[in-house]
Design a protein around this motif. Structure first.
Motif, PDB file in Angstrom:
ATOM      1  N   ASP A  48      -7.786  18.589  30.376  1.00 59.65           N
ATOM      2  CA  ASP A  48      -6.453  18.672  30.919  1.00 59.65           C
ATOM      3  C   ASP A  48      -5.869  17.264  30.997  1.00 59.65           C
ATOM      4  N   GLY A  49      -4.622  17.114  30.465  1.00 57.49           N
ATOM      5  CA  GLY A  49      -3.991  15.802  30.516  1.00 57.49           C
ATOM      6  C   GLY A  49      -3.198  15.538  29.254  1.00 57.49           C
ATOM      7  N   ILE A  50      -2.596  14.348  29.174  1.00 58.12           N
ATOM      8  CA  ILE A  50      -1.802  13.991  28.006  1.00 58.12           C
ATOM      9  C   ILE A  50      -2.719  13.626  26.859  1.00 58.12           C
ATOM     10  N   PRO A  51      -2.265  13.775  25.586  1.00 54.47           N
ATOM     11  CA  PRO A  51      -3.130  13.394  24.463  1.00 54.47           C
ATOM     12  C   PRO A  51      -3.317  11.880  24.388  1.00 54.47           C
ATOM     13  N   ALA A  52      -4.473  11.466  23.904  1.00 57.29           N
ATOM     14  CA  ALA A  52      -4.822  10.042  23.776  1.00 57.29           C
ATOM     15  C   ALA A  52      -5.083   9.737  22.312  1.00 57.29           C
ATOM     16  N   TYR A  53      -4.606   8.601  21.861  1.00 61.13           N
ATOM     17  CA  TYR A  53      -4.747   8.172  20.477  1.00 61.13           C
ATOM     18  C   TYR A  53      -5.416   6.804  20.438  1.00 61.13           C
ATOM     19  N   THR A  54      -6.023   6.532  19.302  1.00 63.77           N
ATOM     20  CA  THR A  54      -6.663   5.228  19.088  1.00 63.77           C
ATOM     21  C   THR A  54      -6.069   4.596  17.837  1.00 63.77           C
ATOM     22  N   MET A  55      -5.937   3.248  17.835  1.00 61.89           N
ATOM     23  CA  MET A  55      -5.393   2.493  16.705  1.00 61.89           C
ATOM     24  C   MET A  55      -6.551   1.974  15.874  1.00 61.89           C
ATOM     25  N   ALA A  56      -6.608   2.433  14.620  1.00 62.20           N
ATOM     26  CA  ALA A  56      -7.677   1.982  13.738  1.00 62.20           C
ATOM     27  C   ALA A  56      -7.141   0.931  12.771  1.00 62.20           C
ATOM     28  N   ALA A  57      -8.042   0.270  12.089  1.00 60.52           N
ATOM     29  CA  ALA A  57      -7.664  -0.784  11.142  1.00 60.52           C
ATOM     30  C   ALA A  57      -7.068  -0.170   9.884  1.00 60.52           C
ATOM     31  N   HIS A  58      -6.250  -0.973   9.135  1.00 60.12           N
ATOM     32  CA  HIS A  58      -5.623  -0.503   7.909  1.00 60.12           C
ATOM     33  C   HIS A  58      -6.675  -0.356   6.817  1.00 60.12           C
ATOM     34  N   ILE A  59      -6.648   0.808   6.169  1.00 58.04           N
ATOM     35  CA  ILE A  59      -7.634   1.075   5.119  1.00 58.04           C
ATOM     36  C   ILE A  59      -7.098   0.489   3.817  1.00 58.04           C
ATOM     37  N   LYS A  60      -7.905  -0.292   3.144  1.00 60.18           N
ATOM     38  CA  LYS A  60      -7.503  -0.885   1.880  1.00 60.18           C
ATOM     39  C   LYS A  60      -7.474   0.198   0.801  1.00 60.18           C
ATOM     40  N   PRO A  61      -6.432   0.191  -0.058  1.00 56.89           N
ATOM     41  CA  PRO A  61      -6.381   1.206  -1.118  1.00 56.89           C
ATOM     42  C   PRO A  61      -7.457   0.964  -2.163  1.00 56.89           C
ATOM     43  N   LEU A  62      -7.975   2.023  -2.722  1.00 59.78           N
ATOM     44  CA  LEU A  62      -8.981   1.917  -3.757  1.00 59.78           C
ATOM     45  C   LEU A  62      -8.337   1.489  -5.071  1.00 59.78           C
ATOM     46  N   SER A  63      -9.107   0.825  -5.894  1.00 62.39           N
ATOM     47  CA  SER A  63      -8.576   0.331  -7.176  1.00 62.39           C
ATOM     48  C   SER A  63      -8.293   1.467  -8.147  1.00 62.39           C
ATOM     49  N   THR A  64      -9.013   2.580  -8.045  1.00 61.98           N
ATOM     50  CA  THR A  64      -8.820   3.689  -8.985  1.00 61.98           C
ATOM     51  C   THR A  64      -7.697   4.631  -8.559  1.00 61.98           C
ATOM     52  N   CYS A  65      -7.300   4.631  -7.285  1.00 61.18           N
ATOM     53  CA  CYS A  65      -6.280   5.534  -6.760  1.00 61.18           C
ATOM     54  C   CYS A  65      -5.111   4.721  -6.214  1.00 61.18           C
ATOM     55  N   ARG A  66      -4.339   4.127  -7.081  1.00 58.65           N
ATOM     56  CA  ARG A  66      -3.162   3.366  -6.681  1.00 58.65           C
ATOM     57  C   ARG A  66      -1.929   4.239  -6.881  1.00 58.65           C
ATOM     58  N   VAL A  67      -1.580   4.953  -5.850  1.00 60.21           N
ATOM     59  CA  VAL A  67      -0.440   5.870  -5.881  1.00 60.21           C
ATOM     60  C   VAL A  67       0.798   5.119  -5.440  1.00 60.21           C
ATOM     61  N   PRO A  68       1.947   5.234  -6.155  1.00 62.27           N
ATOM     62  CA  PRO A  68       3.158   4.528  -5.713  1.00 62.27           C
ATOM     63  C   PRO A  68       3.680   5.091  -4.405  1.00 62.27           C
ATOM     64  N   GLY A  69       4.277   4.236  -3.602  1.00 66.39           N
ATOM     65  CA  GLY A  69       4.816   4.635  -2.327  1.00 66.39           C
ATOM     66  C   GLY A  69       6.216   5.191  -2.433  1.00 66.39           C
ATOM     67  N   PRO A  70       6.844   5.536  -1.304  1.00 61.11           N
ATOM     68  CA  PRO A  70       8.210   6.080  -1.356  1.00 61.11           C
ATOM     69  C   PRO A  70       9.229   5.078  -1.879  1.00 61.11           C
ATOM     70  N   GLY A  71       8.996   3.785  -1.711  1.00 63.06           N
ATOM     71  CA  GLY A  71       9.967   2.793  -2.176  1.00 63.06           C
ATOM     72  C   GLY A  71       9.976   2.609  -3.667  1.00 63.06           C
ATOM     73  N   ALA A  72       9.015   3.147  -4.404  1.00 62.64           N
ATOM     74  CA  ALA A  72       8.973   2.957  -5.855  1.00 62.64           C
ATOM     75  C   ALA A  72       9.889   3.929  -6.591  1.00 62.64           C
ATOM     76  N   TYR A  73      10.500   4.892  -5.896  1.00 64.77           N
ATOM     77  CA  TYR A  73      11.343   5.896  -6.538  1.00 64.77           C
ATOM     78  C   TYR A  73      12.818   5.558  -6.315  1.00 64.77           C
ATOM     79  N   TRP A  74      13.673   5.908  -7.325  1.00 64.55           N
ATOM     80  CA  TRP A  74      15.116   5.708  -7.265  1.00 64.55           C
ATOM     81  C   TRP A  74      15.753   7.043  -6.865  1.00 64.55           C
ATOM     82  N   VAL A  75      15.985   7.187  -5.580  1.00 65.46           N
ATOM     83  CA  VAL A  75      16.523   8.453  -5.085  1.00 65.46           C
ATOM     84  C   VAL A  75      17.989   8.618  -5.460  1.00 65.46           C
ATOM     85  N   GLU A  76      18.765   7.496  -5.489  1.00 65.51           N
ATOM     86  CA  GLU A  76      20.198   7.597  -5.759  1.00 65.51           C
ATOM     87  C   GLU A  76      20.501   7.971  -7.209  1.00 65.51           C
ATOM     88  N   ARG A  77      19.545   7.818  -8.127  1.00 66.04           N
ATOM     89  CA  ARG A  77      19.771   8.171  -9.522  1.00 66.04           C
ATOM     90  C   ARG A  77      19.534   9.651  -9.811  1.00 66.04           C
TER      91      ARG A  77
END
Length: 250
Positions: free
Chosen positions: A82-111
């Motif tokens: 019983d109570g409010i939810p609790a969260y923990t801050m973890a370290a940033h995970i480095k992206p793998l060299s084989t799975c480099r997926v483009p982020g949202p900023g790599a797309y041209w939405v206005e075009r």
């Protein structure tokens, strides 16, 4: 005392004894079952379960399990934490060299045109691929269509074709009878046979000389459905006449 009075008193005594024997006990003689407790409880009423506290039962196995000696935190209930939810801050995970997926900023939405509006199809022109020397496939001109004259056309319907030949020479040994040499088979042999009737002379019953009316003696215009029934009045007989009694009625 006369005998009549004695008999009257005896009858009254017998009636009183019978009334005493037939009367049952009053309502005070019955006891209703109790509503308190578990034993002899009223069957028509709700009865709560009963529990008893017994002594501590020693476990059969030598490996003793701990009792209710666990400490629970204050925010724990019977339904969970019983109570409010609790969260923990973890370290940033480095992206793998084989799975480099483009982020949202790599797309041209206005075009990109709006998705709900109609847009024309888009095509790209690419250079012709080089054919391999082993894949020499013939073009459409290398095939020839079949002719449309004659009966042997694979994809078209054709009418029947006939040829006229000369009369064959009959052999002396093979002189077979023609169709006219056979008698026609009756259809009743392999189909449903209908009844057959014959017209013969009129047969009179032997010994019967009564004049029976023929078909012309009847009125063909009389119809039972349309004509009402007709009745005739007979002769009134006297009620004093003896009825006819046959030997079978006895």
């Amino acid at each position: 005392m006369s005998d009549g009075r004695k008999r009257f008193k005896e009858c009254q005594c017998r009636k009183r004894l019978a009334e005493r024997e037939n009367t049952g006990p009053g309502s005070g003689t019955y006891m209703l079952p109790p509503l308190i407790g578990f034993k002899n409880h009223d069957a028509t009423k709700y009865r709560n379960p009963a529990y008893t506290i017994s002594g501590y039962i020693k476990p059969i196995d030598k490996r003793l399990s701990p009792g209710p000696c666990y400490g629970l935190e204050r925010n724990f209930t019977q339904h969970g934490r019983d109570g409010i939810p609790a969260y923990t801050m973890a370290a940033h995970i480095k992206p793998l060299s084989t799975c480099r997926v483009p982020g949202p900023g790599a797309y041209w939405v206005e075009r990109v045109p709006p998705m709900k509006e109609d847009r024309a199809p888009v095509y790209t022109m690419k250079s012709r691929t080089k054919q391999r020397p082993g894949d020499k496939i013939p073009g459409p001109n290398a095939y020839g269509l079949p002719p449309y004259i004659g009966p042997r056309i694979p994809n078209k319907t054709s009418f029947p074709a006939y040829t006229m030949t000369g009369k064959p020479i009959e052999l002396k040994r093979d002189r077979m009878p023609g169709p006219c040499a056979y008698t026609p088979v009756s259809l009743n042999n392999f189909k449903k046979k209908y009844p057959q009737y014959t017209l013969i002379g009129r047969n009179y019953p032997p010994g019967d000389k009564s004049k029976i009316p023929g078909p012309l003696a009847y009125n063909p215009m009389y119809r039972v459905q349309t004509n009402p029934p007709r009745f005739s009045f007979g002769i009134k007989h006297s009620p004093y006449t003896t009825p006819i009694i046959l030997p079978n009625d006895v």
